[in-house]
Design an enzyme around this catalytic site. Structure first.
Site, mmCIF file in Angstrom:
data_model
loop_
_atom_site.group_PDB
_atom_site.id
_atom_site.type_symbol
_atom_site.label_atom_id
_atom_site.label_comp_id
_atom_site.label_asym_id
_atom_site.label_seq_id
_atom_site.Cartn_x
_atom_site.Cartn_y
_atom_site.Cartn_z
ATOM 1 N N GLU A 149 0.949 -1.184 0.036
ATOM 2 C CA GLU A 149 -0.047 -0.162 0.102
ATOM 3 C C GLU A 149 0.806 1.308 -0.042
ATOM 4 O O GLU A 149 0.560 2.121 0.796
ATOM 5 C CB GLU A 149 -0.853 -0.061 1.263
ATOM 6 C CG GLU A 149 -1.864 -1.160 1.284
ATOM 7 C CD GLU A 149 -2.876 -1.241 2.308
ATOM 8 O OE1 GLU A 149 -2.856 -0.196 3.185
ATOM 9 O OE2 GLU A 149 -3.596 -2.294 2.456
ATOM 10 N N GLU A 267 -6.833 -9.940 -0.829
ATOM 11 C CA GLU A 267 -7.559 -9.678 0.438
ATOM 12 C C GLU A 267 -8.986 -9.542 0.320
ATOM 13 O O GLU A 267 -9.676 -8.468 0.547
ATOM 14 C CB GLU A 267 -6.879 -8.223 0.999
ATOM 15 C CG GLU A 267 -5.615 -8.608 1.249
ATOM 16 C CD GLU A 267 -5.037 -7.418 2.295
ATOM 17 O OE1 GLU A 267 -5.667 -6.443 2.890
ATOM 18 O OE2 GLU A 267 -3.882 -6.999 2.281
#
Length: 351
Positions: A149, A267
């Site tokens: 991220e 995810e």
């Protein structure tokens, strides 16, 4: 590529076969090797938790216990006890272990975020951390999310402000940012580990996620062009049951495949309610809609050569990082199969 799904088979009812059994039976028909789930070793004292995950899945990722703040709370002192529990659980149950993650801009220990370090200091800290972690798990992990991220959520989609941005370009131009440092250290530490970049709001190259998705693609392509070692990308999918960009997900996976990279859906969870304006009331119809979307995304992975892992972030609503009442995962809070389980099994057994 347009995804066509025969929704008539999505009854939500299947036999006693599990995801891992069904996937093993179609080996050779797809490049998808894993149907996995994130697990938390804190729940291993619950027999239902351990049995459901080990019976149904052939890959696990530690939800939190392998992150920087978990393994190096104190500078220079590494504690792998919690992360080791997940790796050992995988080994004991003939499951693959996926590492997550060695470098992230948040949830770092206070000594790192608040320390008075130079750029050179940060390089040394990052290299030492990545090297120590990958060396400890050498031969045990099928892949690692090396950086997690890093890209901003809005234009111009540059790097998020975080501690690691204190690393500036090397004078010789070998490392241009902290991502370069982390990936090069990882390859040196374990030449056989598969190295991934992982991010959210990037799964589809079309629609509302196109801007960030394109930025991630361009970043990864630049890494390859500059000789920075990377083997794949993780596409997080924390989305809702009304998600309608599956064609864009397929197109995105295919363009990474054209670069020679693997794609992991890392995810995945499908909430009944989310804050971006889409809302719902949980019902049989909504459970069916959720099951159909899980199955559609699984089939997209199975059908796409680049996609080698299909993984939910958790597996039971009893233990989700999301708030109660969102019903995001394939098993309910009592470990009962939701329609998603049968729908996914229908795809696997009919493949």
């Amino acid at each position: 590529m347009k995804l066509l799904l025969a929704t008539s088979i999505l009854t939500g009812v299947s036999g006693s076969e599990t995801f891992r059994d069904a996937l093993s039976n179609i080996s050779g028909k797809t490049t998808t090797k894993y149907v996995g789930a994130a697990v938390n070793e804190g729940f291993f004292d619950d027999a239902h938790y351990k049995e459901t995950s080990s019976d149904y899945y052939n890959l696990v990722t530690a939800e939190n216990s392998c992150k920087f703040s978990a393994v190096q709370k104190t500078q220079g002192t590494f504690d792998f006890a919690s992360c080791d529990q997940v790796a050992q659980f995988a080994e004991d149950n003939d499951m693959a272990f996926r590492g997550h993650n060695t470098c992230w801009g948040v949830y770092n220990p206070s000594w790192l975020d608040n320390g008075n370090f130079t750029s050179s200091d940060f390089v040394g800290i990052l290299e030492n951390h990545v090297t120590t972690v990958l060396d400890h798990y050498q031969g045990k992990a099928v892949a690692w999310d090396i950086v997690n991220e890093a890209i901003s959520d809005s234009a111009p989609y540059d790097f998020k402000a975080n501690t690691w941005n204190n690393i500036t370009a090397d004078a010789d131009g070998i490392n241009t940012n902290y991502i370069d440092v982390a990936f090069r250290a990882a390859r040196k530490a374990d030449p056989n580990a598969k190295l991934f970049y992982n991010d959210y709001n990037v799964a589809s190259s079309q629609g509302w996620s196109q801007g960030k998705s394109d930025a991630m693609y361009n970043m990864v392509k630049s890494m390859l062009d500059r000789g920075v070692p990377i083997d794949g990308v993780g596409l997080q999918m924390h989305v809702g049951t009304g998600y309608d960009l599956v064609d864009g997900v397929i197109a995105n996976m295919e363009r990474y495949g054209a670069l020679g990279l693997e794609v992991h859906i890392t995810e995945l969870d499908l909430v009944c309610s989310q804050k971006n304006g889409y809302d719902c009331v949980w019902s049989d119809d909504m459970e069916q809609q959720q099951g159909e979307l899980y199955a559609t995304l699984l089939k997209a992975c199975l059908d796409t050569d680049a996609c080698t892992n299909f993984e939910t972030w958790g597996f039971t609503d009893a233990h989700s990082w999301l708030e109660d009442g969102t019903h995001p995962l394939p098993f309910d809070e009592n470990y009962n199969q939701k329609k998603a389980v049968g729908s996914m099994l229908d795809i696997l057994t009919g493949y």
